[in-house]
Scaffold this active site. Structure first.
Site, PDB file in Angstrom:
ATOM      1  N   GLY A 261      23.291  29.660  80.999  1.00 36.37           N
ATOM      2  CA  GLY A 261      22.494  29.372  79.815  1.00 36.37           C
ATOM      3  C   GLY A 261      22.260  27.882  79.672  1.00 36.37           C
ATOM      4  O   GLY A 261      22.931  27.062  80.305  1.00 36.37           O
ATOM      5  N   GLY A 263      22.371  24.198  78.086  1.00 38.12           N
ATOM      6  CA  GLY A 263      23.324  23.478  77.257  1.00 38.12           C
ATOM      7  C   GLY A 263      24.428  22.838  78.060  1.00 38.12           C
ATOM      8  O   GLY A 263      24.570  23.048  79.268  1.00 38.12           O
ATOM      9  N   SER A 264      25.212  22.034  77.360  1.00 38.19           N
ATOM     10  CA  SER A 264      26.196  21.176  78.019  1.00 38.19           C
ATOM     11  C   SER A 264      27.331  21.966  78.652  1.00 38.19           C
ATOM     12  O   SER A 264      27.810  21.611  79.731  1.00 38.19           O
ATOM     13  CB  SER A 264      26.770  20.190  76.996  1.00 38.19           C
ATOM     14  OG  SER A 264      25.719  19.460  76.387  1.00 38.19           O
ATOM     15  N   GLU A 286      17.372  31.375  84.052  1.00 31.34           N
ATOM     16  CA  GLU A 286      16.149  31.081  83.297  1.00 31.34           C
ATOM     17  C   GLU A 286      15.764  29.637  83.520  1.00 31.34           C
ATOM     18  O   GLU A 286      14.663  29.296  83.878  1.00 31.34           O
ATOM     19  CB  GLU A 286      16.354  31.254  81.796  1.00 31.34           C
ATOM     20  CG  GLU A 286      17.331  32.315  81.397  1.00 31.34           C
ATOM     21  CD  GLU A 286      17.608  32.303  79.912  1.00 31.34           C
ATOM     22  OE1 GLU A 286      17.124  33.236  79.260  1.00 31.34           O
ATOM     23  OE2 GLU A 286      18.302  31.404  79.405  1.00 31.34           O
ATOM     24  N   ASN A 376      19.718  28.660  67.085  1.00 31.05           N
ATOM     25  CA  ASN A 376      18.556  28.577  67.972  1.00 31.05           C
ATOM     26  C   ASN A 376      17.891  29.947  68.166  1.00 31.05           C
ATOM     27  O   ASN A 376      16.704  30.098  67.967  1.00 31.05           O
ATOM     28  CB  ASN A 376      18.957  28.034  69.343  1.00 31.05           C
ATOM     29  CG  ASN A 376      19.547  26.638  69.250  1.00 31.05           C
ATOM     30  OD1 ASN A 376      19.148  25.839  68.407  1.00 31.05           O
ATOM     31  ND2 ASN A 376      20.508  26.339  70.103  1.00 31.05           N
ATOM     32  N   GLY A 380      17.998  34.266  76.323  1.00 33.16           N
ATOM     33  CA  GLY A 380      18.115  35.249  77.390  1.00 33.16           C
ATOM     34  C   GLY A 380      19.501  35.834  77.537  1.00 33.16           C
ATOM     35  O   GLY A 380      19.735  36.666  78.422  1.00 33.16           O
ATOM     36  N   LYS A 400      34.323  20.958  64.937  1.00 33.80           N
ATOM     37  CA  LYS A 400      34.494  20.094  63.756  1.00 33.80           C
ATOM     38  C   LYS A 400      35.939  19.622  63.608  1.00 33.80           C
ATOM     39  O   LYS A 400      36.590  19.852  62.570  1.00 33.80           O
ATOM     40  CB  LYS A 400      34.047  20.813  62.475  1.00 33.80           C
ATOM     41  CG  LYS A 400      32.605  21.312  62.560  1.00 33.80           C
ATOM     42  CD  LYS A 400      31.698  20.714  61.524  1.00 33.80           C
ATOM     43  CE  LYS A 400      30.257  20.835  62.016  1.00 33.80           C
ATOM     44  NZ  LYS A 400      29.235  21.005  61.094  1.00 33.80           N
TER      45      LYS A 400
END
EC number: 3.1.2.-
Lengths: 495, 495
Positions: A261, A263-264, A286, A376, A380, A400
């Site tokens: 996916g 992202g980091s 993707e 978001n 997928g 957090k």
């Protein structure tokens, strides 16, 4: 101009502002763009400008997220009545969550299927970024395919943005395959990640091209953060797990086609494979991120299939400036094909996606903060997780500064059910849930994935729930208490 | 005996008690049986008898539910350590919910895929009911295929129960297709409900047949209830909806291949099609119930593909006594194929399944009473809903004389997420959720599906949640309050 190779179309070249006039209030518009790559840029900007003076609203469909602050500009100009199937913009997110934009959060493989069946309103107009229009008037996409092909096929009129900022050598990278209509649909013939089953350009009647706009604006760089201690920890656990799978004979040293996916965290996991013992890897994903090209450079990755390429500023010039070096190892497909359940199941994908939170029984929330606020979208992840050989979800165990545990008694929203989740990984460890009943899953998750600060309270919840009974023991009066505490006191647990 | 046509196997004939001795403590056993049809009967009974004197425990895998109180007998005898992937027995259910049997609730298409990949332990032994063993030593199943073919292929030894109570003319009804292994798996070639792509018997090495037991015991009759006013109301709403889809050009008068979950509501909906204007219907389903044959008799249904046939006592003699009348309109497939996402997506199935409850945003709970207690299992509903042309869920709007609303603020357990649910129907009406954002879905559901006694409280919850905000507005302190009230006071709302 060699970018528009059908001479009859040259008289369609116009300004973005003029082209944007083709978009009228109330229309449904399908735009290119997937994971901030290859979106049409000038026309939506012109549309936002016009809407500031002369209000109008549209339904906007894209492949996935847009770059260049387009969703922000369109939201601020009040253009978006409805938006689908994915987004990542903070301004749009706020409008979605206050109810002023209707957001339809969809599995990314399904949007064009629903269009094909007329279950969604077809786009009146498509706006597609291209590197070229061929001699036949067909459209060659740029850094993403997304839903562009089907949008162009379904729309009555098409605006093409020819973006001079993209390397024209992108032509030849794409493989456009559109499933045939039911009830005579045939199998998707793809049986290997590197197989080409379609055409290099989007075949449409060139008479539908109503405007051509010449632009020169790069894609936005990706916002992926470099690996840190926690993401490295996640990668390490996963690589140990893969090694054990190979030892057990359940995978070869080539693993299986990998999906990661955006992202980091997922990027960091893929980077972790550079120093792994695995060889001759492949991707069927993707989005192709920096890590894809790092793996190719390291000689680890033989081929990568995706729907888009989204790179950091550092990597961008490097890859697109030396495209010949990578071109025979890449293909970009429509997202319907990159994410298609038929292909995912057939190829046996190893799907690695990020969870917002998961619960002690392995249900995953990918989308909703506190059960209510959209982050978001599911993207997928559902396309892959349901049919993957291994459905893996990763997240850091806390957020957090420890106010939030990513492992909770009961998730506040479910995107992936217990039935679809095989492996959960945090920097604390990995829980292998395959073949386990809920009570067994809970033990594996609490033991392996939870941050030490939250382990005893989760164990206590689970023990008391078990004493009450049930296949999936819960205490309904407490199940959401951690989320309620967070909402009301800023922390999941009293400190 | 023409039922065992490979003479060398005749010396394997033995008593059920002797055959059951092949099953040892700690083994994993794969048994035939799907929706109470075609289960091995004598060996599990003998096993339960033996276990009462000499305790033993096994992992039991089946296709789906078993008839003839086998799960009850095995549970009472303490035989079941682990059970997958589905069950419907009240005694077993109790043992699952008190934690004494570990139940792995799976998508019915996935069990054998996980076995094939060695993600579950392979069965040591398979126990398969058959009408015959062929000249080649291949096994001809009876009224279900379920997971029998893969169990027989994976197991080291096989016990075959030849059940004389079944019409030998069942031979020829089955189509056994097994997907090839990854990474060289090819597309499943099925493109039409009536297509045959496999073999009429389960091809195995006959040397693996370790025992043959001759039985004469019928399948249990189905427990489907006749349509009542509410199920008729659900059917009526759905037929009106189908008519509107045809009028809108989204479906033809043949609709699409129909799938109907097991049970009284889905059966009633299918019966409702008898007096509908639709013609030349087809089914691509798991279980073929009375309604399938009523539709064939009415000249409405051209072909039905399933994995089992489960009939009422009334219908049983009628259908199996006149099998020639139906045989060219039927095929029974492995449940991996009847439920395969690849085929479901390709054919464009209309999937009709029963919900236990759903929430105002369209998330569906199919399995867990009060979020904790397992009812039966997810069965095939997820296989169909995710990839269906139309994912339809049906339920009566209230239960327990109005103590329970089937529509709640937030479901207590999620099996099907908002992303996978197109249409919800109760006797009150139908909500068409396609293309709607969560707030729009809530309005459609509250307006159309909720019982009048619960409409105002749900509207009030939704209004107050919207005032607070979010893409999917919820009040976490109240979201589960209806379930908590039910648990503590016996009613969802104070009367």
């Amino acid at each position: 101009m060699h970018r528009v190779r059908l001479p009859a179309l040259m008289d369609k070249v116009m300004s973005a502002a003029d082209a944007a006039l083709l978009i009228e209030d109330g229309m449904t518009v399908g735009m290119s763009g997937f994971t901030r790559a290859g979106e049409a840029k000038a026309v939506p900007q012109a549309l936002a400008e016009r809407a500031r003076l002369q209000p109008l609203q549209i339904t906007l469909m894209t492949g996935a997220s847009l770059g260049n602050d387009l969703d922000k500009q369109l939201t601020e100009a009040g253009v978006l009545a409805r938006r689908m199937p994915f987004q990542v913009d903070s301004t749009l997110r706020k409008a979605i969550n206050d109810g002023s934009v209707m957001f339809i959060d969809q599995h990314l493989s399904e949007t064009v299927e629903q269009l094909r069946n007329h279950q969604l309103k077809l786009p009146d107009i498509a706006v597609i970024e291209a590197v070229a229009i061929t001699e036949q008037g067909h459209i060659v996409p740029t850094t993403s395919v997304g839903n562009s092909a089907s949008f162009a096929i379904f729309a009555k009129r098409i605006i093409v943005e020819i973006n001079m900022a993209h390397n024209p050598n992108l032509e030849g990278l794409h493989d456009i395959y559109i499933p045939t209509y039911r009830p005579t649909r045939t199998p998707i013939p793809l049986t290997d990640v590197q197989q080409r089953i379609g055409t290099p350009a989007i075949a449409i009647d060139p008479a539908k091209i109503a405007a051509i706009v010449i632009t020169n604006q790069p894609d936005s760089p990706s916002t992926v953060l470099p690996p840190d201690a926690e993401t490295q920890g996640i990668a390490d656990h996963l690589i140990e797990f893969f090694k054990a799978e190979v030892t057990a004979g359940r995978m070869t040293n080539e693993l299986g086609p990998l999906q990661a996916g955006i992202g980091s965290i997922a990027n960091a996991v893929m980077c972790g494979l550079i120093d792994s013992p695995f060889e001759n890897l492949s991707m069927y994903s993707e989005v192709l991120q920096d890590s894809t090209f790092d793996l190719i450079d390291a000689g680890k990755l033989r081929f990568a299939s995706g729907s888009s390429i989204t790179l950091s500023g550092r990597r961008n010039a490097d890859v697109f400036g030396n495209l010949d070096k990578y071109k025979d190892k890449l293909v970009l497909r429509p997202q319907e094909i990159s994410n298609h359940p038929e292909v995912v199941r057939r190829l046996g994908i190893i799907g690695i996606n990020t969870a917002l939170e998961f619960d002690i029984y392995g249900n995953v929330n990918s989308t909703h903060v506190g059960g209510t606020k959209m982050m978001n979208g599911i993207g997928g992840s559902g396309d892959f997780a349901r049919n993957a050989h291994l459905a893996i979800f990763v997240t850091k165990s806390i957020a957090k500064a420890g106010a939030i545990s990513s492992v909770v008694p009961m998730v506040s929203h479910v995107d992936h059910t217990e039935h679809d989740v095989d492996i959960l990984v945090t920097e604390q460890g990995l829980a292998d849930l395959r073949g386990l009943a809920p009570r067994e899953r809970a033990r594996a998750i609490i033991e392996n994935c939870v941050h030490p600060d939250f382990r005893a309270p989760l164990q206590d919840y689970f023990d008391r729930a078990c004493a009450k009974g049930g296949h999936t023991p819960h205490l309904l009066r407490e199940a959401m208490s951690w989320h309620i505490n967070l909402e009301e006191c800023g922390r999941m647990l009293a400190s």
